[in-house]
Enzyme design. Structure first.
Site, PDB file in Angstrom:
ATOM      1  N   THR A  32       0.831  -1.212  -0.080  1.00 55.20           N
ATOM      2  CA  THR A  32       0.223  -0.108  -0.246  1.00 55.20           C
ATOM      3  C   THR A  32       0.937   1.401  -0.041  1.00 55.20           C
ATOM      4  OG1 THR A  32      -0.194   0.538   2.247  1.00 55.20           O
ATOM      5  CG2 THR A  32      -1.412  -1.403   1.629  1.00 55.20           C
ATOM      6  N   SER A 134       9.103   0.053  14.259  1.00 55.86           N
ATOM      7  CA  SER A 134       9.094   1.030  15.405  1.00 55.86           C
ATOM      8  C   SER A 134      10.251   1.575  15.307  1.00 55.86           C
ATOM      9  CB  SER A 134       8.885   0.398  16.938  1.00 55.86           C
ATOM     10  OG  SER A 134       9.261   1.250  17.899  1.00 55.86           O
ATOM     11  N   TYR A 148       7.802  12.754  17.289  1.00 54.51           N
ATOM     12  CA  TYR A 148       8.034  11.228  16.701  1.00 54.51           C
ATOM     13  C   TYR A 148       8.299  10.208  17.456  1.00 54.51           C
ATOM     14  CZ  TYR A 148      10.129   7.805  13.810  1.00 54.51           C
ATOM     15  OH  TYR A 148      10.392   6.516  13.180  1.00 54.51           O
ATOM     16  N   LYS A 152       6.351   6.530  18.552  1.00 55.42           N
ATOM     17  CA  LYS A 152       7.052   5.294  18.405  1.00 55.42           C
ATOM     18  C   LYS A 152       6.946   4.774  19.849  1.00 55.42           C
ATOM     19  CE  LYS A 152       7.833   4.872  14.387  1.00 55.42           C
ATOM     20  NZ  LYS A 152       7.034   3.905  13.482  1.00 55.42           N
ATOM     21  N   THR A 183      17.422   6.516   4.335  1.00 57.11           N
ATOM     22  CA  THR A 183      16.358   6.525   3.695  1.00 57.11           C
ATOM     23  C   THR A 183      15.865   7.989   3.343  1.00 57.11           C
ATOM     24  OG1 THR A 183      15.016   6.405   5.668  1.00 57.11           O
ATOM     25  CG2 THR A 183      15.694   4.186   4.619  1.00 57.11           C
TER      26      THR A 183
END
Length: 273
Positions: A32, A134, A148, A152, A183
């Site tokens: 997705t 996580s 953030y 988590k 990333t």
């Protein structure tokens, strides 16, 4: 033996790498993303073994429909990976109300909706593996990533409780704890808060903090063998660190926490009454 895997946030980063690795070895994958244009190459290459699904994970009804649709399409479901999520960068004081609500909707509630959708299927078949992406930042914190961190930490608590709830149902549960990787986490996927000058000095020193040093960032491709080993293992761990920083820093952080807690133990016991 091939598996049927459902993974969110699969148009780039870990999600795209892992989805492609699963497909290469013969697994069936439902993947997705809000925008599935980034999945066209996999659809063209892997045909009927790949199901791209446009999904906003914050929409609970859509999340349920996506899980049920993937199960119906492939006729099975073995692994669900909640990978979708993003970061908000900014000191606690800087984060806007909307940015805070939005990241909780995606990182926490989106994870919850997908998890809830998968559980009836896994309960009925008495098997399945739920994997939550996580972060080491669900275990310890870094300045300017506090909201953030909060999302988590919430995923950690929710998932640890889930593991104890479904342990006798044949359902496996794992939290993946990556340290920093190269990333797009801090790039176009991230939200930047409106800065307040008082935090400029803290921000300017971030590059010297362990976990944010250039040499601390791992190569995303190196995680592929680990994720494959994880989904193939008959007894996967509740938590799996990815990278060289996470476990060693966690040991030091918790050693310091325990030292402080022990120092205040008499006060704590006296407060029991």
């Amino acid at each position: 033996m091939s598996k049927t895997i459902f993974i969110t946030g699969a148009s780039k980063g870990f999600g795209k790498l892992w989805a492609e690795a699963f497909l290469k070895r013969g697994d069936k994958v439902a993947a997705t993303s809000r925008n599935i244009d980034g999945l066209k190459d996999l659809a063209e290459q892997y045909g009927s073994n790949f199901l791209p699904i446009a999904l906003d994970i914050t929409n609970r009804e859509a999340a349920v429909a996506a899980i049920n649709g993937a199960h119906k399409h492939f006729g099975s479901l073995d692994v669900v990976i909640n990978n979708a999520g993003y970061g908000v960068f900014g000191a606690i004081e800087e984060v806007s109300e909307q940015d805070a609500k939005d990241i909780f909707d995606a990182n926490v509630f989106g994870t919850l909706w997908i998890t809830q959708a998968a559980l009836p299927i896994f309960r009925a078949q008495k098997s399945g593996h739920i994997i939550q992406l996580s972060s080491v930042l669900g275990i310890w914190t870094l300045p300017t990533l506090g909201i953030y961190n909060a999302t988590k930490f919430a995923v950690e608590g929710m998932t640890e409780a889930l593991a104890s709830e479904v342990t006798d149902m044949g359902i496996k549960v794992t939290l993946i704890e990556p340290n920093g990787y190269t990333t797009d986490f801090g790039g176009t996927s991230a939200v930047q808060s409106t800065p307040i000058d008082a935090y400029d000095a803290i921000k300017s020193g971030l590059g010297a903090i362990e976990g944010l040093l250039p040499e601390d960032y791992g190569k995303p491709e190196a995680t592929i063998p680990a994720i494959i080993k994880l989904i193939d293992d008959e007894n996967p761990p509740l938590r799996l660190f990815l990278g060289k920083i996470g476990l060693s820093k966690t040991e030091r952080v918790y050693e310091e926490k325990l030292k402080t807690w022990k120092a205040w133990e008499e006060v704590a016991i006296a407060a029991h009454g």
